[in-house]
Enzyme design. Structure first.
Site, short mmCIF file in Angstrom:
data_model
loop_
_atom_site.label_atom_id
_atom_site.label_comp_id
_atom_site.label_asym_id
_atom_site.label_seq_id
_atom_site.Cartn_x
_atom_site.Cartn_y
_atom_site.Cartn_z
N ASP A 3 39.80 32.37 49.66
CA ASP A 3 40.71 33.28 50.37
C ASP A 3 40.12 33.72 51.69
O ASP A 3 40.86 34.09 52.61
CB ASP A 3 41.00 34.50 49.50
CG ASP A 3 41.93 34.10 48.38
OD1 ASP A 3 41.45 33.54 47.38
OD2 ASP A 3 43.15 34.28 48.54
N GLN B 177 46.47 31.58 36.58
CA GLN B 177 46.88 30.58 37.57
C GLN B 177 46.43 29.17 37.16
O GLN B 177 47.09 28.18 37.50
CB GLN B 177 46.28 30.91 38.95
CG GLN B 177 46.89 32.11 39.64
CD GLN B 177 46.14 33.39 39.34
OE1 GLN B 177 45.49 33.51 38.31
NE2 GLN B 177 46.21 34.36 40.22
N ARG C 110 51.67 32.89 45.91
CA ARG C 110 50.29 33.32 46.01
C ARG C 110 49.46 32.12 46.44
O ARG C 110 49.95 31.00 46.52
CB ARG C 110 49.76 33.99 44.72
CG ARG C 110 50.38 33.61 43.41
CD ARG C 110 50.08 32.20 42.98
NE ARG C 110 48.67 31.88 43.11
CZ ARG C 110 48.17 30.68 43.28
NH1 ARG C 110 49.01 29.63 43.36
NH2 ARG C 110 46.90 30.44 43.38
N GLY C 111 48.16 32.37 46.69
CA GLY C 111 47.32 31.33 47.26
C GLY C 111 47.24 31.58 48.77
O GLY C 111 48.29 31.78 49.41
N ALA C 112 46.03 31.56 49.30
CA ALA C 112 45.82 32.01 50.68
C ALA C 112 46.71 31.30 51.71
O ALA C 112 47.42 31.97 52.49
CB ALA C 112 44.33 31.88 51.03
N ARG D 179 48.53 41.84 50.99
CA ARG D 179 47.35 41.46 50.21
C ARG D 179 46.15 41.43 51.16
O ARG D 179 46.20 40.74 52.18
CB ARG D 179 47.55 40.09 49.53
CG ARG D 179 48.68 40.11 48.50
CD ARG D 179 48.60 38.91 47.57
NE ARG D 179 47.54 39.04 46.60
CZ ARG D 179 47.12 38.03 45.82
NH1 ARG D 179 47.67 36.84 45.95
NH2 ARG D 179 46.14 38.20 44.94
N LYS E 269 39.12 33.67 43.82
CA LYS E 269 39.60 34.31 42.59
C LYS E 269 38.44 34.82 41.74
O LYS E 269 37.42 34.15 41.60
CB LYS E 269 40.44 33.29 41.81
CG LYS E 269 40.99 33.74 40.49
CD LYS E 269 41.77 35.03 40.56
CE LYS E 269 42.91 34.99 41.54
NZ LYS E 269 43.46 36.36 41.84
O1 MRU Z 1 45.55 35.84 43.51
P1 MRU Z 1 45.86 34.45 43.96
O2 MRU Z 1 46.55 33.63 42.93
O3 MRU Z 1 46.56 34.46 45.29
O4 MRU Z 1 44.44 33.78 44.22
C1 MRU Z 1 44.40 32.50 44.77
C2 MRU Z 1 43.03 31.94 44.90
O5 MRU Z 1 42.04 32.56 44.59
C3 MRU Z 1 42.93 30.58 45.52
O6 MRU Z 1 41.83 29.88 45.02
C4 MRU Z 1 42.78 30.71 47.04
O7 MRU Z 1 43.79 31.53 47.56
C5 MRU Z 1 42.78 29.40 47.73
S1 MRU Z 1 44.36 28.63 47.64
C6 MRU Z 1 44.26 27.16 48.46
#
Ligand code: MRU
Length: 366
Positions: free
Chosen positions: A249, A208, A58-60, A101, A260
């Site tokens: 994201d 997270q 996960r994470g963009a 997603r 998030k």
């Molecule tokens: O649902 P997630 O864990 O994928 O959410 C991730 C976030 O909100 C991060 O802050 C975002 O993707 C930036 S990651 C460099």
């Protein structure tokens, strides 16, 4: 789930969330962290899609890289004798990845980049196209690490010796190809000899912050304190937080930022308490096609993430749940957006695409 898991001891050093190895995609299973370090070996794109949907990766930026690798993986099995036939068989794979997603724009960004590469090389034989896709997916990962280091250099100027930085969710190495976005300025500031500590919001419901940010910062030797999400305001009022840095994201044309769920709350609290609120945004997370944050699709996730913690039910049977994975922070709460090209006021983010603009004219410098 297809593919098989391999157990590996985690070597200290830079966390690798994803890797292309021997024509396979290795994904660190973040759903098990910090208690277990387990890798998922993916041999087909559907396994990668499942790992994304289940937040195992996960994470963009990380899911953008995973989607690119999934396409490269799928392409290896395609039988096609012409470019058009190859594209016709690859497009559904790209659609599957984009559908995993909806909020992070990085998956779409990566798919567009893979498609552009194919169109530029349409005269090449199909076998060569397959090789190019693998190289491109690997390049997306390598470039992401460099981008994050540049974000770190631009962002470190906002951190003073002795500062405490609040972050929300995980926008660290685990959420990217390496180094992280929101964590990069912190790591660079520390490399510059500044004493910097981090407060990590636990980030309900998937935790997270508590599970991932705390884990990777501890491994990197950064002092980190975990707080419940509800504690941020009280700590800000007590003067215990000097600045906030979060990831994104999708950041859109007017400078609004999706991140998030709970990020908006942190930003409003920061403004109320006169604390700068920075967003670390690689340009792969910037979507100038959308004029305002109100138009960003917000993912809704299963109720079980809220009603259960690690399989244990915590709410009454049948209770209604709202589980939005992201929220939008309006640009007016954002002090600066830190990209690999420099730090900018949110209202100037749209200028990144203006041809011939001298970015140093609109950059924020301390
Ligand atoms: O649902 P997630 O864990 O994928 O959410 C991730 C976030 O909100 C991060 O802050 C975002 O993707 C930036 S990651 C460099």
């Amino acid at each position: 789930m297809n593919g098989f898991r391999i157990q590996k001891r985690f070597a200290s050093g830079m966390v690798k969330s994803i890797e292309w190895k021997d024509d396979r995609v290795l994904i660190l299973d973040q759903s098990k962290l910090p208690l277990e370090v387990d890798y998922i070996e993916c041999t087909d794109h559907l396994t990668v899609a499942e790992t994304i949907k289940e937040l195992r990766i996960r994470g963009a930026p990380a899911i953008g890289i995973a989607a690119a690798m999934a396409v490269a993986l799928a392409s290896q099995d395609i039988q096609a004798s012409t470019f058009d036939e190859f594209m016709q068989k690859l497009r559904p794979v790209m659609d599957t990845m984009v559908a995993t997603r909806p909020t992070a724009v990085n998956i779409r960004w990566a798919m567009e980049r893979m498609e552009r590469l194919l169109l530029e090389n349409r005269e090449e034989p199909v076998g060569r196209l397959k090789e190019l896709l693998v190289d491109e997916a690997k390049a997306i990962l390598e470039e992401d690490i460099e981008v994050n280091k540049a974000i770190g250099l631009w962002g470190a100027q906002f951190i003073k010796d002795g500062d405490t930085v609040l972050t929300h969710c995980n926008a660290g190495a685990l959420a990217t190809g390496g180094y992280g976005t929101a964590t990069a300025p912190i790591l660079v500031a520390r490399e510059q000899g500044k004493d910097v500590r981090v407060i990590a919001d636990e980030t309900r419901p998937v935790l997270q912050g508590a599970r991932l940010t705390a884990w990777e910062l501890k491994m990197a030797g950064v002092p980190v304190t975990v707080i419940t999400d509800n504690s941020a305001g009280a700590l800000m009022r007590k003067g215990e937080i000097d600045l906030c840095i979060v990831g994104t994201d999708r950041t859109v044309r007017n400078g609004d930022v999706a991140n998030k769920i709970g990020t908006y709350t942190v930003a409003v609290l920061a403004k109320e308490n006169g604390i700068p609120f920075y967003v670390a945004a690689p340009t792969s997370s910037i979507d100038l096609s959308i004029p305002s944050g109100d138009l960003i699709p917000i993912e809704e996730r299963p109720a079980e993430e809220v009603t259960h913690i690690r399989g244990q039910q915590i709410t009454p049977d049948g209770v209604d749940v709202i589980n939005m994975a992201f929220d939008v922070t309006p640009a007016r709460y954002v002090t600066a957006i830190i990209t690999e090209k420099g730090a900018f006021r949110p209202r100037d983010i749209r200028k990144l695409s203006v041809r011939g603009i001298n970015l140093s004219d609109i950059m924020i410098k301390m």
